[in-house]
Enzyme design. Structure first.
Site, PDB file in Angstrom:
ATOM      1  N   SER A  65       0.791  -1.238   0.000  1.00  0.00           N
ATOM      2  CA  SER A  65       0.000   0.000   0.000  1.00  0.00           C
ATOM      3  C   SER A  65       0.817   1.279   0.000  1.00  0.00           C
ATOM      4  CB  SER A  65      -0.956   0.006   1.203  1.00  0.00           C
ATOM      5  OG  SER A  65      -2.055  -0.837   0.958  1.00  0.00           O
ATOM      6  N   LYS A  68      -0.001   3.715  -2.671  1.00  0.00           N
ATOM      7  CA  LYS A  68      -1.042   4.746  -2.569  1.00  0.00           C
ATOM      8  C   LYS A  68      -0.461   6.148  -2.447  1.00  0.00           C
ATOM      9  CE  LYS A  68      -4.695   1.827  -0.552  1.00  0.00           C
ATOM     10  NZ  LYS A  68      -4.039   0.545  -0.258  1.00  0.00           N
ATOM     11  N   SER A 128      -5.936   3.515   4.577  1.00  0.00           N
ATOM     12  CA  SER A 128      -5.435   2.733   3.448  1.00  0.00           C
ATOM     13  C   SER A 128      -6.549   1.951   2.766  1.00  0.00           C
ATOM     14  CB  SER A 128      -4.322   1.772   3.904  1.00  0.00           C
ATOM     15  OG  SER A 128      -3.576   1.308   2.811  1.00  0.00           O
TER      16      SER A 128
END
Length: 435
Positions: A65, A68, A128
């Site tokens: 993640s 992101k 997230s």
């Protein structure tokens, strides 16, 4: 014969290693031994991009993640360019609803549910949320496939040479099933250095990001019948399990392939650091390993003033001007120059002017060169990218305006310059005859 040979060997054994150590080619001291239990890591000072610690920093691994961060950047960029607005409504489609039902991190988005860009952005940056992330990606670019193209294009522009994006979330393609991009040619990959580059670009261009990433808790759908408490996965924030004073960002990540990852940032006493760990062994260990870097960085480094705004750099006081009413213009520092310096090395670093020859007309405040920071050996430290080294010391600007000279005056200047060169050549010839 044996005695000279023994003396020569002794010299090689004892003095050559010392000479090699001294001639490192860079100003910075030897890297610290932190014994991090991770696949790769890096720590930089955020303003300059100077590398303070590195370990296997150029090898690409799945970033999970931490991907992101690029999605955050592109959303903020779209907001700035007025392609999106924070209060713009987004209706959840089948892809968002699919991820809302998955077992990955998300805010349980349902088909046809409506939220603002700001609500989805907060869910992505704090919690997230994968379902919120794909809806933002599709809102920015029309489809995730097009958004991924934009991600990779931006990574290339940033100089992220060991990065490839296949999803906007960091999820493996297999987890997306029928929604996986058909154009993807592999899984998400990124090096620790590239993650630091991305974090630096984020913080430099959109520092307001930290106002969101530092939030430890927030409620999604607050005031509705389906509220969802979002706890920030960054447990180094104040009040959380691994809290660390000064930390206010940035992005965690975890998949089976990636292990536990964390790109962190924090500020103490005017020093902001960016850290990256990839492939830590557990949820908490990524924060423990990050703490080791932050402890070293905050204990040993401070921002040292090297030059005041408006000051001149010795050896680079003037810039030559072509076709100007004046042949030179004073070159001044455009800003205060602060540089991360290790304790005990306060007198090591000096500003060095790199002055350009410029062509009139020149405006007051126009760039006429740059300032390079060098150590006692005349070498620069190691930075994330060449562009960071170029910008670390700031720029030199013209003190005054210089108008373009008229053609008549320029002709006379060229003529007398030519005559001067002739007499100078004659003088040198005569001097040579009698020398």
């Amino acid at each position: 014969m044996k005695k000279p040979i023994m003396l020569a060997l002794a010299f090689l054994v004892f003095f050559v290693p010392i000479l090699l150590t001294v001639n490192t080619g860079q100003a910075q001291a030897a890297a610290p031994v932190l014994n991090l239990d991770v696949r790769s890591a890096i720590m930089i000072e955020a303003k300059t991009g100077k590398i303070l610690y590195k370990y296997n920093e150029n090898q690409a691994f799945p970033p999970a993640s931490m991907t992101k961060m690029m999605t955050e950047y592109l959303v903020l960029d779209a907001i700035q360019k007025k392609k999106l607005s924070w209060d713009q409504k987004v209706t959840v489609d089948e892809y968002g609803a699919f991820l809302g039902k998955s077992k990955t991190s998300g805010v349980l988005l349902a088909l046809n549910e409506v939220h603002t860009v700001k609500e989805l952005y907060d869910a992505m940056a704090i919690y997230s949320a994968n379902d919120a992330t794909v809806m933002l990606a599709k809102t920015v670019a029309g489809s995730e496939s097009e958004f991924i193209k934009l991600m990779n294009k931006t990574a290339k522009e940033f100089g992220m040479t060991q990065t490839y994006f296949a999803t906007s979330t960091g999820l493996p393609l297999a987890d997306l099933k029928q929604f996986a991009s058909e154009s993807a040619t592999g899984e998400n990959m990124m090096s620790a250095r590239d993650s630091a580059i991305l974090a630096k670009e984020l913080l430099t261009r959109y520092p307001e990001l930290l106002e969101t990433t530092k939030i430890p808790h927030k409620t999604f759908r607050e005031g509705t019948s389906r509220p969802l408490k979002m706890d920030n996965w960054n447990w180094m924030l104040p009040g959380l399990v691994k809290q660390y004073a000064g930390v206010d960002g940035l992005k965690t990540g975890h998949t089976n392939a990636a292990g536990f990852c964390f790109t962190g940032t924090g500020e103490r006493n005017g020093v902001r650091l960016i850290t990256v760990v990839m492939g830590a062994k557990s949820f908490l260990s990524r924060f423990t390993e990050t703490s080791k870097m932050l402890d070293y960085g905050f204990t040993n480094y401070k921002m040292q003033p090297l030059l005041k705004k408006g000051a001149q750099v010795p050896g680079g006081e003037m810039a030559k001007v072509d076709r100007g009413t004046d042949k030179e213009v004073a070159a001044l520092a455009s800003q205060d120059v602060l540089y991360p310096v290790k304790a005990g090395e306060e007198g090591v670093y000096k500003p060095k002017a790199v002055v350009k020859q410029v062509t009139a007309p020149i405006k007051q405040g126009q760039e006429v060169g740059s300032i390079k920071i060098v150590g006692s050996n005349g070498k620069a430290d190691e930075f994330l990218r060449p562009i960071d080294e170029q910008k670390a010391g700031g720029t030199l600007v013209a003190k005054d305006e210089v108008e373009e000279v008229g053609w008549i005056r320029l002709a006379f200047r060229s003529f007398f310059g030519f005559i001067g060169d002739i007499f100078s050549g004659l003088g040198n010839m005569i001097k040579g005859l009698f020398s």
